[in-house]
Write a protein that holds these residues in place. Structure first.
Motif, PDB file in Angstrom:
ATOM      1  N   ALA A   7     -11.981  -4.576  28.312  1.00  0.00           N
ATOM      2  CA  ALA A   7     -12.487  -3.162  28.904  1.00  0.00           C
ATOM      3  C   ALA A   7     -11.820  -2.107  28.251  1.00  0.00           C
ATOM      4  O   ALA A   7     -10.851  -2.067  28.155  1.00  0.00           O
ATOM      5  CB  ALA A   7     -12.379  -3.379  30.343  1.00  0.00           C
ATOM      6  N   VAL A  29     -11.426   1.953  29.219  1.00  0.00           N
ATOM      7  CA  VAL A  29     -11.679   2.947  30.322  1.00  0.00           C
ATOM      8  C   VAL A  29     -11.315   4.304  29.839  1.00  0.00           C
ATOM      9  O   VAL A  29      -9.968   4.623  29.634  1.00  0.00           O
ATOM     10  CB  VAL A  29     -10.861   2.698  31.590  1.00  0.00           C
ATOM     11  CG1 VAL A  29     -11.045   3.761  32.592  1.00  0.00           C
ATOM     12  CG2 VAL A  29     -11.211   1.274  32.076  1.00  0.00           C
ATOM     13  N   TYR A  37     -15.776   0.733  31.182  1.00  0.00           N
ATOM     14  CA  TYR A  37     -15.798   0.678  32.533  1.00  0.00           C
ATOM     15  C   TYR A  37     -15.301   2.301  32.761  1.00  0.00           C
ATOM     16  O   TYR A  37     -14.694   2.851  32.070  1.00  0.00           O
ATOM     17  CB  TYR A  37     -14.300  -0.078  32.893  1.00  0.00           C
ATOM     18  CG  TYR A  37     -14.779  -1.505  33.186  1.00  0.00           C
ATOM     19  CD1 TYR A  37     -15.206  -2.453  32.154  1.00  0.00           C
ATOM     20  CD2 TYR A  37     -14.801  -2.207  34.612  1.00  0.00           C
ATOM     21  CE1 TYR A  37     -15.422  -3.675  32.470  1.00  0.00           C
ATOM     22  CE2 TYR A  37     -15.035  -3.406  34.835  1.00  0.00           C
ATOM     23  CZ  TYR A  37     -15.263  -4.262  33.858  1.00  0.00           C
ATOM     24  OH  TYR A  37     -15.592  -5.568  33.864  1.00  0.00           O
ATOM     25  N   ALA A  41     -11.830  -2.267  36.557  1.00  0.00           N
ATOM     26  CA  ALA A  41     -11.438  -2.876  35.322  1.00  0.00           C
ATOM     27  C   ALA A  41     -10.060  -3.863  35.694  1.00  0.00           C
ATOM     28  O   ALA A  41     -10.075  -4.870  35.394  1.00  0.00           O
ATOM     29  CB  ALA A  41     -11.178  -1.873  34.204  1.00  0.00           C
ATOM     30  N   VAL A  50      -7.100  -4.462  29.268  1.00  0.00           N
ATOM     31  CA  VAL A  50      -7.887  -3.367  29.569  1.00  0.00           C
ATOM     32  C   VAL A  50      -7.086  -2.338  28.579  1.00  0.00           C
ATOM     33  O   VAL A  50      -5.950  -2.284  28.597  1.00  0.00           O
ATOM     34  CB  VAL A  50      -7.912  -2.842  30.921  1.00  0.00           C
ATOM     35  CG1 VAL A  50      -8.435  -1.482  31.442  1.00  0.00           C
ATOM     36  CG2 VAL A  50      -8.444  -3.886  32.016  1.00  0.00           C
TER      37      VAL A  50
END
Lengths: 326, 390
Positions: free
Chosen positions: B52, B54, B84, B90, B102
């Protein structure tokens, strides 16, 4: 209505016809035997009647249920003791019966008493907690018979119930089968290649050979159906040419045949025929190594109908008189 | 000693050997299968794991980071990026096993870069899978190096120093050095913990092999089954009874290994009731699927040598592609395809999620659904193929 009704039953494995158009009926309460050598088709026949093998042709109705259309009806009405020992050796005798009682839905409240009763009936009550793996062949066979009866079937099928058992165990199994039939009026169909077993146990015997039914009647009538009361069996040394024809020409002799060096001479009177045979042998320079006389048996019936012998072992009834001629 | 007697014995065994295709396969073909599967099941490069991103900054200085990440997605394809917007979401997905890592770019990242105030991005990793985590982290370090301050390449013969400096002003370089702060979401995982899920599945597999394969065929060979075929038991009764009994044995074996293995490996909070319940559920479905799989393989077999002969190769074909000993992300495509259809994969994943991540039901529901569907299909196949007659 017959308990077992078989019409034109046939089983083919490719080109090989294991059971060829066999028909017979077994009335309720009868002990019926299928007698024949190994490979005659007896097991295939019993497997078709017990729904284990589908017939290729023909009809088999067991306890009123068609084996093809209503196999479950057949299975709930019969007890089957296959040729192989099928009880679980890792379980005790009682556990084996418990499992089968559960499979047939015998109510829990009835199971204990029923199993005790059955184990007593087969003389295994004292071994109820013993592992079946520790049992002798005879004990295991008796347990299998008890297991086949756990759901109170109408018909009991036994495939070669005494094969591989010692003489004492065989006698025990015979007694048990007779007792069962006497006490419960059960219909019993058994296969055997022992003529003495068929003779002793069965009310009627069907002789099967090469998948075909060659004769069917009571043992007495089957024996009466061949033109002799007694059979002289002898092994001759120094038999001259034309010896067999010479024997056949004796007025006391009905027929002469030879199998594996043993001459079989059928007669109405064994003692008279024996005297004439020994006299002839003396005159022709032949000597008898071993001579026996016995009443006609199902083996002789089998020989008569098939031209071959069924014998697996000599019966205890046979009289060995060869020592008289040494 | 008489040589002709020895030769007679050798002849006997050779004749038996050449008349038994299962034995010949086991001794000649299966080792090659093992070579190929084992050869590719270890040490491959991690590819296409789900990571992910972010990006709370979205500023100009975050762009080179994003470009760098996208470059990795293109080649060497170590991961696939999922955007995300919410970090907790996440991390929740990471904990549930849907993500392997992440990457978090904080809101003040660009400002910190421009001010040269120790700019950092966070790398939050699922450290239960150290092979995958280190594979991703290695790429992140390479990205960090490429983003950070100039590293002048040696001058080529005839190259002017000015042209060599041009790279310093590449849009993919940041004016300040950035740090990657690694966050591990779980306590340190020993390899023994990593291996535990595989060992549990293996214990169930062995029980299934014995209960669903060897015992069934041995009973058949001894003629014991004939005693049951002449009773009113239907095909469904027989199949469900035989699979059911094997599955119970498998569940018992799995439970014993889970508890004892869990204690040896030091799985924390093993006795938590809800987690134990989920474990029992996974073990039960696993046993059912393994038994039905084994039963389907053996339903028409009558030679007692067959299950013994294929035991080793089945073990190789099922256990090693499952990700029990090395992550499936390191496999070549064909081995991943095997892993996809291998029930062990879902068992190992579900058990890892419960034992190493304590994900709760969210981490096992998909695996449970797949294993249940798999079992149902196989049981249906068994019922269809089971021979009720001799």
């Amino acid at each position: 209505m017959d308990a077992i009704e078989v019409k034109g039953l046939t089983k083919r494995f490719g080109d090989f016809v294991a059971v060829d158009n066999i028909s017979f009926g077994v009335p309720q309460g009868e002990i019926f035997g299928l007698l024949g050598p190994n490979g005659a088709g007896k097991t295939t026949l019993i497997r078709m009647m017990t729904t284990l093998t589908p017939p290729s042709e023909g009809l088999a109705r067991v306890a009123g249920h068609d084996v093809r259309k209503d196999p479950d009806g057949v299975r709930t009405s019969i007890g089957v003791i296959p040729q192989a020992l099928t009880s679980d050796p890792e379980l005790t005798a009682e556990e084996n019966l418990q499992i089968h009682a559960k499979i047939y839905g015998v109510p829990a409240g009835e199971r204990g008493a029923l199993i005790r009763e059955l184990l007593e009936a087969v003389d295994l009550a004292q071994f109820s907690k013993a592992l079946v793996g520790t049992f002798s062949g005879g004990m295991r066979r008796r347990l299998e018979i008890a297991r086949g009866l756990v759901h109170s079937p109408k018909i009991l099928f036994l495939d070669e119930p005494t094969t591989g058992l010692d003489p004492v165990s065989r006698t025990n199994v015979w007694e048990m089968i007779e007792k069962l039939q006497r006490q419960s009026g059960l219909t019993i169909l058994l296969t055997t290649h022992y003529m003495d077993e068929a003779d002793k146990l069965c009310e009627r015997v069907a002789i099967v050979d090469h998948g075909k039914l060659v004769a069917l009647d009571t043992p007495t009538r089957l024996k009466d159906s061949i033109p002799a009361n007694e059979v002289v069996e002898a092994e001759f040394a120094g038999a001259p040419p034309g010896w067999r024809e010479a024997l056949a020409s004796l007025p006391q002799v009905l027929s002469v045949s030879e199998h594996e060096g043993v001459t079989h001479i059928t007669t109405q009177n064994g003692a008279e025929a024996l005297g004439a045979i020994m006299d002839l042998a003396h005159r022709r320079g032949a000597s008898a190594r071993r001579v026996t006389i016995h009443s006609t048996t199902l083996d002789d019936v089998f020989l008569h109908f098939t031209g071959r012998q069924l014998r697996d072992e000599l019966g205890s009834k046979r009289l060995d008189i060869s020592h008289l001629y040494k | 000693m008489k040589p002709y007697r020895i030769f007679a014995l050798i002849e006997r065994d050779m004749r038996k050997f050449f008349r038994n295709p299962a034995l010949m396969m086991a001794s000649m073909v299966f080792p090659l299968v093992q070579l190929v599967v084992l050869g590719y099941a270890f040490g491959g490069k991690i590819t296409k794991v789900r990571v992910a991103l972010v990006d709370k900054d979205t500023g100009a200085e975050a762009l080179p980071v994003r470009n760098g990440l996208n470059a990795i997605v293109q080649d060497p394809q170590t991961f696939r990026l999922s955007e995300y917007t919410d970090l907790p979401e996440a991390v929740t997905d990471l904990r549930a096993g849907f993500l392997k890592a992440v990457i978090y770019i904080p809101p003040d990242f660009s400002q910190r870069v421009l001010r040269n105030e120790n700019p950092r991005i966070a790398f939050i990793e699922d450290n239960t899978d150290t092979f995958t985590a280190s594979g991703i982290f290695e790429r992140m370090q390479q990205l960090q190096n490429s983003l950070n301050g100039p590293v002048l390449p040696p001058l080529e013969p005839g190259q002017s120093p000015a042209s060599n400096l041009a790279g310093l002003f590449s849009p993919n370089r940041l004016p300040a050095s950035i740090d990657i702060q690694t966050v591990e979401v779980y306590p340190y995982i020993d390899y023994i913990k990593y291996l535990l899920a595989g060992s549990i599945s293996l214990s169930i597999f062995v029980t299934a092999m014995i209960g669903g394969g060897i015992t069934f065929i041995d009973d058949k060979a001894r003629g014991l089954h004939e005693g049951y075929l002449s009773t009113p038991l239907s095909k469904v009764d027989l199949v469900l009874g035989l699979i059911g009994s094997g599955a119970i044995k498998g569940l018992m074996a799995g439970l014993v290994i889970t508890v004892i293995g869990g204690l040896i490996a030091g799985i924390p909070q093993l006795w938590e009731p809800l987690r134990l319940l989920y474990l029992v559920l996974v073990l039960a479905v696993t046993s059912l699927s393994m038994l039905s799989f084994m039963f389907l393989l053996m339903v028409r077999v009558s030679d007692p040598l067959v299950p013994r002969a294929i035991f080793g190769v089945l073990n190789t074909l099922l256990f090693f592609p499952s990700g029990a000993v090395y992550p499936t992300a390191g496999f070549p495509v064909w081995l991943r395809a095997m892993s996809f259809v291998d029930p062990f994969t879902y068992v190992v994943e579900a058990l890892k999620n419960l034992l190493l991540k304590d994900t709760g039901f969210a981490g096992i529901r998909l695996d449970l659904a797949i294993l249940t569907g798999f079992s149902a299909a196989l049981i249906a196949g068994c019922i269809l193929l089971f021979k009720r007659q001799i």
